[in-house]
Design an enzyme around this catalytic site. Structure first.
Site, mmCIF file in Angstrom:
data_model
loop_
_atom_site.group_PDB
_atom_site.id
_atom_site.type_symbol
_atom_site.label_atom_id
_atom_site.label_comp_id
_atom_site.label_asym_id
_atom_site.label_seq_id
_atom_site.Cartn_x
_atom_site.Cartn_y
_atom_site.Cartn_z
ATOM 1 N N LYS A 1 39.973 -7.639 2.659
ATOM 2 C CA LYS A 1 40.408 -8.084 3.991
ATOM 3 C C LYS A 1 39.520 -9.228 4.494
ATOM 4 O O LYS A 1 40.009 -10.236 4.992
ATOM 5 C CB LYS A 1 40.318 -6.893 4.959
ATOM 6 C CG LYS A 1 40.338 -7.281 6.410
ATOM 7 C CD LYS A 1 40.082 -6.104 7.332
ATOM 8 C CE LYS A 1 38.649 -5.748 7.585
ATOM 9 N NZ LYS A 1 37.940 -6.436 8.670
ATOM 10 N N ASN A 2 38.206 -9.076 4.340
ATOM 11 C CA ASN A 2 37.302 -10.064 4.925
ATOM 12 C C ASN A 2 37.225 -11.368 4.122
ATOM 13 O O ASN A 2 36.593 -12.328 4.562
ATOM 14 C CB ASN A 2 35.909 -9.463 5.132
ATOM 15 C CG ASN A 2 35.915 -8.451 6.276
ATOM 16 O OD1 ASN A 2 36.885 -8.363 7.029
ATOM 17 N ND2 ASN A 2 34.843 -7.683 6.401
ATOM 18 N N CYS B 1 32.828 -5.483 21.141
ATOM 19 C CA CYS B 1 33.687 -4.446 20.584
ATOM 20 C C CYS B 1 32.834 -3.212 20.327
ATOM 21 O O CYS B 1 31.652 -3.200 20.663
ATOM 22 C CB CYS B 1 34.394 -4.927 19.321
ATOM 23 S SG CYS B 1 33.370 -4.942 17.867
ATOM 24 N N ARG C 1 28.854 -9.002 19.551
ATOM 25 C CA ARG C 1 29.548 -9.942 18.668
ATOM 26 C C ARG C 1 29.805 -11.321 19.287
ATOM 27 O O ARG C 1 30.942 -11.781 19.391
ATOM 28 C CB ARG C 1 30.833 -9.316 18.133
ATOM 29 C CG ARG C 1 30.554 -7.952 17.544
ATOM 30 C CD ARG C 1 31.644 -7.433 16.697
ATOM 31 N NE ARG C 1 31.766 -8.136 15.438
ATOM 32 C CZ ARG C 1 32.659 -7.811 14.511
ATOM 33 N NH1 ARG C 1 33.493 -6.826 14.751
ATOM 34 N NH2 ARG C 1 32.730 -8.467 13.387
ATOM 35 N N ASP D 1 28.777 -2.544 6.550
ATOM 36 C CA ASP D 1 30.138 -1.986 6.496
ATOM 37 C C ASP D 1 30.218 -0.710 5.645
ATOM 38 O O ASP D 1 31.286 -0.103 5.557
ATOM 39 C CB ASP D 1 31.128 -3.034 5.948
ATOM 40 C CG ASP D 1 31.370 -4.150 6.949
ATOM 41 O OD1 ASP D 1 31.013 -3.992 8.122
ATOM 42 O OD2 ASP D 1 31.928 -5.189 6.541
ATOM 43 N N ARG E 1 43.524 -1.043 10.192
ATOM 44 C CA ARG E 1 43.131 -2.446 10.301
ATOM 45 C C ARG E 1 42.591 -2.968 8.975
ATOM 46 O O ARG E 1 42.721 -4.158 8.684
ATOM 47 C CB ARG E 1 42.045 -2.614 11.370
ATOM 48 C CG ARG E 1 42.560 -2.467 12.781
ATOM 49 C CD ARG E 1 41.478 -2.816 13.770
ATOM 50 N NE ARG E 1 40.862 -4.071 13.415
ATOM 51 C CZ ARG E 1 39.620 -4.429 13.725
ATOM 52 N NH1 ARG E 1 38.852 -3.605 14.406
ATOM 53 N NH2 ARG E 1 39.128 -5.586 13.350
HETATM 54 N N1 EPU Z 1 25.852 -13.151 15.640
HETATM 55 C C1 EPU Z 1 25.356 -13.878 16.683
HETATM 56 N N2 EPU Z 1 25.967 -15.066 17.000
HETATM 57 C C2 EPU Z 1 27.041 -15.545 16.306
HETATM 58 C C3 EPU Z 1 27.546 -14.786 15.230
HETATM 59 C C4 EPU Z 1 26.925 -13.599 14.924
HETATM 60 O O1 EPU Z 1 24.382 -13.479 17.332
HETATM 61 O O2 EPU Z 1 27.538 -16.619 16.654
HETATM 62 C C5 EPU Z 1 25.214 -11.878 15.292
HETATM 63 C C6 EPU Z 1 26.148 -10.657 15.427
HETATM 64 O O3 EPU Z 1 26.196 -10.180 16.742
HETATM 65 C C7 EPU Z 1 25.547 -9.672 14.457
HETATM 66 C C8 EPU Z 1 25.019 -10.585 13.347
HETATM 67 O O4 EPU Z 1 24.914 -11.883 13.901
HETATM 68 O O5 EPU Z 1 24.481 -9.008 15.057
HETATM 69 C C9 EPU Z 1 25.891 -10.649 12.120
HETATM 70 O O6 EPU Z 1 27.232 -10.893 12.511
HETATM 71 P P1 EPU Z 1 28.253 -11.703 11.602
HETATM 72 O O7 EPU Z 1 28.622 -12.944 12.320
HETATM 73 O O8 EPU Z 1 27.723 -11.830 10.224
HETATM 74 O O9 EPU Z 1 29.496 -10.722 11.625
HETATM 75 P P2 EPU Z 1 30.989 -11.196 11.591
HETATM 76 O O10 EPU Z 1 31.074 -12.447 10.808
HETATM 77 O O11 EPU Z 1 31.557 -11.163 12.953
HETATM 78 C C10 EPU Z 1 31.671 -10.050 9.357
HETATM 79 C C11 EPU Z 1 32.685 -9.026 8.949
HETATM 80 C C12 EPU Z 1 32.254 -7.669 9.479
HETATM 81 C C13 EPU Z 1 30.868 -7.349 8.899
HETATM 82 C C14 EPU Z 1 29.871 -8.448 9.267
HETATM 83 C C15 EPU Z 1 28.506 -8.257 8.656
HETATM 84 C C16 EPU Z 1 34.712 -10.330 8.848
HETATM 85 C C17 EPU Z 1 36.050 -10.612 9.386
HETATM 86 N N3 EPU Z 1 33.974 -9.404 9.481
HETATM 87 O O12 EPU Z 1 31.662 -10.023 10.777
HETATM 88 O O13 EPU Z 1 33.204 -6.732 9.002
HETATM 89 O O14 EPU Z 1 30.412 -6.124 9.416
HETATM 90 O O15 EPU Z 1 30.386 -9.724 8.831
HETATM 91 O O16 EPU Z 1 28.586 -8.170 7.286
HETATM 92 O O17 EPU Z 1 34.323 -10.891 7.836
HETATM 93 C C18 EPU Z 1 34.415 -4.740 9.026
HETATM 94 O O18 EPU Z 1 35.084 -5.184 8.073
HETATM 95 O O19 EPU Z 1 34.454 -3.536 9.385
HETATM 96 C C19 EPU Z 1 33.531 -5.639 9.759
HETATM 97 C C20 EPU Z 1 33.090 -5.385 10.987
#
Ligand code: EPU
Length: 431
Positions: free
Chosen positions: A22-23, A120, A125, A309, A401
């Site tokens: 999915k990701n 969320c 996030r 995850d 999801r």
């Molecule tokens: N963060 C910031 N600022 C930003 C972006 C992120 O502070 O602009 C922080 C977040 O709050 C968090 C950390 O950085 O504390 C890491 O977040 P990241 O951006 O890596 O998460 P994401 O890209 O929103 C993806 C996956 C998540 C997975 C995380 C970590 C997708 C669509 N989602 O989220 O997947 O947990 O990376 O590996 O790729 C799931 O599939 O259940 C899921 C939540």
């Protein structure tokens, strides 16, 4: 809203197949925005987030479809016309990954309006790092009425150093950089396999990228990208969830159609915990257990560390292990929502800040429990598979999801799970 009724006690035995990630599929679908041509993706998982992304792209004017007679896991996307480059709140609130369209829209059509995702269940996030990176590339960003608006006639290359490692942030800015004028150097990038998957698609579309899969990525912008066909990698989190399902139920399970090189951290912990894990080849792994598991600490980290995850699923396993272990969550600030539900099933878990201490083994007893997010749901399914009696899991839309027909897959290897309700209910629940 759908529910699962799960009768625990059966060891899982047989072969279970993993769907596409999915990701990876989400950013790859967003990447189709970068070209006027058709992008064809296969091994797309049939999960709700993918349906949401289809709707999001369609709402912008893209043609998204399954070609007649083709396999259901194949989708074509044509973004020749993007008449409405807006990610509306109604869609973004159900799927935070919608912010992935920000970079590609500005790069391709010079403007994007994306609803701010908000927090969320697992944490705040924010997307500040996406915004800061786009500004460095020359975009002007304003915020009004809950929407972000980004504009740039043409983005230019920049030197971006991420303050924090972010998976979708790396993907978003990578997609912006491929059509920017000149070179972009990105440091402290996410090294997750999903970033590498997206890069492989972008390269097939004509992008010039070096270093994906490392923390430094260099992109030479090009003026145009073309269509491509790409097969999405298997889902490492679904695979990891099945490995734990095999171990927790004292089963004998072959997890097939996976990419074993992406599972090293999870396999290492399972081996330490006393499960027998055998890598059968690049795409299959066998897990066996006699039910005697040992408590082993985990700490979530960015790839190649133990994935956040998989933390909730691992915690379900830890409730069945002999001894005490500590589960430390380093990525999200509020990712212990499953703990209270596991405790209601009889687990012995204490949370202190970002660390949960689990004492086992506990005889879990079936209960009515509530799913709070995608991976928390998976943890409750695993716990219910070993609980005494019939558990009822409410709000399994969280599960839908990101896991493709999980109850069918698990029933295929001996689980007893019944879904009450319809898979795709007409109402859009909030995440
Ligand atoms: N963060 C910031 N600022 C930003 C972006 C992120 O502070 O602009 C922080 C977040 O709050 C968090 C950390 O950085 O504390 C890491 O977040 P990241 O951006 O890596 O998460 P994401 O890209 O929103 C993806 C996956 C998540 C997975 C995380 C970590 C997708 C669509 N989602 O989220 O997947 O947990 O990376 O590996 O790729 C799931 O599939 O259940 C899921 C939540």
């Amino acid at each position: 809203m759908d529910k699962f009724v799960i009768r625990g006690g059966n060891p899982l035995v047989g072969t279970i197949r993993v769907s596409g990630a999915k990701n990876s599929a989400l950013p790859c679908m967003a990447a189709a925005i970068l070209t006027e041509d058709v992008v064809t993706l296969s091994n797309i998982p049939r999960v709700r987030d993918i349906e949401t992304e289809r709707k999001l792209l369609q709402s912008m004017g893209a043609e998204v479809g399954l070609r007649e007679g083709e396999a259901q896991d194949r989708t074509t996307i044509c973004c020749r016309t993007l008449s409405d480059p807006v990610a509306k709140y109604e869609i973004v609130k159900t799927m935070r990954a919608s912010s992935l369209v920000l970079g590609p829209l500005v790069a391709r059509v010079g403007m994007a309006r994306v609803a701010m995702p908000g927090g969320c269940a697992i944490g705040g996030r924010p997307i500040d790092l996406h915004i800061r990176g786009l500004e460095k590339m020359g975009a002007t960003i304003t915020q009004e009425h809950g929407y972000l608006e980004a504009r740039a006639d043409r983005l230019h290359g920049a030197h971006i150093v991420f303050d924090k490692i972010t998976v979708t942030g790396t993907e978003d800015l990578l997609m912006a950089a491929v059509l920017a004028d000149g070179e972009t150097l990105m440091e402290n990038c996410a090294r997750e396999p999903e970033v590498t998957d997206l890069t492989a698609l972008l390269k097939a579309m004509g992008a010039k990228i070096q270093g994906a899969g490392t923390s430094t990525i260099r992109v030479q912008g090009v003026s145009k990208l073309h269509g491509a066909e790409y097969r999405i990698n298997p889902d490492r989190i679904e695979a990891g969830t099945f490995l734990i399902a095999g171990a927790i139920t004292a089963g004998d399970l072959i997890v097939a159609n996976c990419n074993t090189s992406h599972l090293r951290a999870v396999i290492a912990k399972l081996l330490q915990a006393g499960a027998r894990v055998e890598v059968l080849g690049p795409d299959a792994v066998r897990v066996r257990s006699d039910g005697k598991l040992r408590a082993v600490d985990i700490t979530t980290e960015e790839y190649p560390g133990f994935p956040t995850d998989m933390q909730a699923q691992y915690m379900a396993l830890a409730t069945q292990a002999q001894g005490e272990c500590r589960v430390t969550e380093n990525i999200f600030e509020n990712r212990f929502m499953h703990v209270q539900e596991l405790v209601r099933m009889g687990a012995n878990i204490k949370v202190d800040g970002n660390t949960a201490t689990v004492r086992g083994p506990a005889q879990l007893s079936a209960a009515a429990v509530m799913c709070s997010d995608l991976r928390a749901s998976a943890s409750l399914v695993l716990a219910a598979l070993v609980a005494d009696g019939e558990s009822v899991l409410d709000r399994v839309y969280h599960m839908d999801r990101g896991y493709e027909r999980i109850e069918e897959k698990l029933c295929g290897v001996g689980a007893q799970i019944q879904r009450l309700g319809n898979l795709f209910a007409p109402r859009e629940p909030e995440s």
